[in-house]
Design an enzyme around this catalytic site. Structure first.
Site, short mmCIF file in Angstrom:
data_model
loop_
_atom_site.label_atom_id
_atom_site.label_comp_id
_atom_site.label_asym_id
_atom_site.label_seq_id
_atom_site.Cartn_x
_atom_site.Cartn_y
_atom_site.Cartn_z
N CYS B 35 0.82 -1.23 0.00
CA CYS B 35 0.00 0.00 0.00
C CYS B 35 0.85 1.27 0.00
CB CYS B 35 -0.93 0.03 1.21
SG CYS B 35 -2.14 -1.30 1.18
N HIS B 41 -1.75 3.53 -5.82
CA HIS B 41 -2.56 2.44 -6.37
C HIS B 41 -4.01 2.94 -6.20
CE1 HIS B 41 -2.55 1.59 -2.06
NE2 HIS B 41 -3.68 0.92 -2.23
N ASP B 81 -14.74 10.71 -6.04
CA ASP B 81 -14.78 9.84 -7.21
C ASP B 81 -13.81 10.31 -8.30
OD1 ASP B 81 -15.64 7.70 -8.78
OD2 ASP B 81 -17.11 8.97 -9.81
N HIS B 82 -12.97 9.36 -8.76
CA HIS B 82 -11.95 9.66 -9.77
C HIS B 82 -11.00 10.76 -9.27
CE1 HIS B 82 -14.40 7.04 -12.20
NE2 HIS B 82 -13.46 7.01 -13.11
#
Lengths: 139, 139, 139, 139, 139, 139
Positions: B35, B41, B81-82
């Protein structure tokens, strides 16, 4: 001899974005929408690899699934999981990280190792979200 | 009057990493494992928001779900989001982007708006992968 | 300090049957139905383990999930996966392998190791099929 | 006339193991891994049966799904559910209980009854765990 | 004696609408949105019923799940499945068919029969779509 | 140039029944079972639309998924969602609302718009319940 298809599911979590560096932010946003966020976003990708062959008379297996899983891990998952698809992945160099390109690249990574197992690679399926997935059959 | 719990599911896809800037790569990797990948990621996060109240005699709703969904969108999803949880999200500034911290931060974003609907916020649940999720009950 | 619940999902595949050896086949069938099949049957069990605690200021984790997963593996999964619940599992000796008993036994296996992580075991949930699951909260 | 494919899902829970009786425990373990546990293990298998045909002008059905479900129950599920695949199932006698062999055997059980419905059997899909499944198309 | 919670899942498919007959189409649409469509719409509802009790020393069951399932079928599913919630269901007469009201009505249908099994009804959960569900705990 | 298949998932909730108006209630029940309930029932339908093409060199997309989603919305979902399939849907006029007929009708709605995107419509899949789905490939 019956030909049976067998499918293994694997998963990887990765960051990426869709943007062309030679384009402006505005043109990238007009083309790729929120996927063009400059600071990246990410997904839990799900990968299904389907191979086909005749079950071995001795083991009754088309192929040893733990060996297939190990090959997918070595050739695909270890390169993609908890990585940035655009910065960290040698086999994605020079390709935009659309799910389409990712599926084709994974096919290329797996075709030779799967042949080494004595079976035929039939389909690489990559799910990006619960609402969209891509399949590549090698043609 | 019966008290009924109602839950709305929403989703967001985001990039993040777990690492402390003052630590070495090695110490970050020893603590946070994969992580801590410096290039990020990402995940498809799933969010469940549970509120409780008595059904309204006129509409038979505890709350209008489309309004609850809109509030979650405005106060949470549009920010996440995104996006990159560590770079792009004002309400995550100064917090590491563990799923634990994310759930608490989402609670803080939603507590007042949900109260404005006349119902009580009971649980924020955030799923990071199919194998782990976090719940915060406000205490 | 907020108290956050975090849940880890694990899986195991096992054989079992429900029958009392001192009863006739007929009485076992009348009581346990098709679950009493003398030659066993089996399931893909899904296990969710929920623990609670305050996020650590240094890591922002309630607990290191990879360590929690390792403890579940050592104390539970390694004993149950690809085993016969009635013949192979020391901690199920002397108990019928109902999902209820299985959940209680898994709680007993995990209570001390989870305490060693500095968090509190809250729920053990065991799903036997998509249509039924059991939860034990330690009381 | 359009040809439409229709798929019915059914489930069965069964015990089995993978081991050759003429081999030593060690050789079985080396070949089949934890699937060779002498005291069995088990799964919740999921079965999908796909048939194809033209919708009937009178009913608009390719086939009556409740009749297809009944045939699958009589010819397959009643023989497999809550059974031991290696001891209790006449149509698995003499075959190792790999998912591959199971899919082929289920095809053989269903081919004639499905033909009796006036439709064509296209695919038998058997899922053993969430991470692997097998498909047989009759060739 | 440990107290264990056990949950049974059942399903029903039904038509309904949300509209008050004394209101105009416009007011119904303003309040209930597309759920007010005069010619109905419908859902695949999923129902989870949770009961709690001590495992029986003789059977190791909190309750016989096939008997619990039969009670849910007789008292709930047979009244709702492939029905119109607003026209066909005696126990929904005089109530608008919100998921909230449905959960409370199902609780009322099940409370006495479940008590007859010697266990306590804890939760009725009704899922209307993958994005929203309701829970009622009897209070 | 590789040909890649890409699939978009959409959902709609609708009422319908299966019955022929010129038949008696009894004959309809004998043929269509509980699906013939005169007051309708309903489902959460899930729709998957698969198209194929070569990834565009500039965008790396087979097709812009948000545009594909918009076309499915305009030509299919807006006509079906929260509607009665037998009363409200122009493109279902004169057809019984079996899942088979629904899949064929959706294909007809999408074939031309999808061609306008420069890709080929490959499969329309419609799931009625978790236990049955239909696929139409245009032949």
């Amino acid at each position: 001899m019956p030909i049976v298809h067998i499918t293994r599911r694997e998963r990887f979590s990765a960051a990426h974005k869709l943007s062309r560096p030679e384009w402006s932010l505005e043109k990238n946003y007009a083309t790729f929408g929120k996927c063009s966020n400059p600071n990246w976003h990410g997904h839990n990708y799900v990968l299904w690899v389907t191979v086909a062959g005749a079950p071995d008379p001795e083991t009754s297996f088309v192929t040893d699934l733990s060996e297939l899983s190990r090959l997918i891990k070595v050739h695909v998952i270890d390169h993609l999981d908890h990585k940035n698809l655009d910065l960290d992945v040698p086999f994605m160099k020079g390709r935009y990280s659309s799910t389409e390109n990712l599926a084709v690249a994974i096919w290329e990574q797996l075709e030779a190792p799967v042949k080494g197992l004595g079976v035929v690679l039939k389909t690489v399926k990559v799910e990006e979200t619960e609402n969209n997935y891509v399949e590549y059959h090698g043609e």
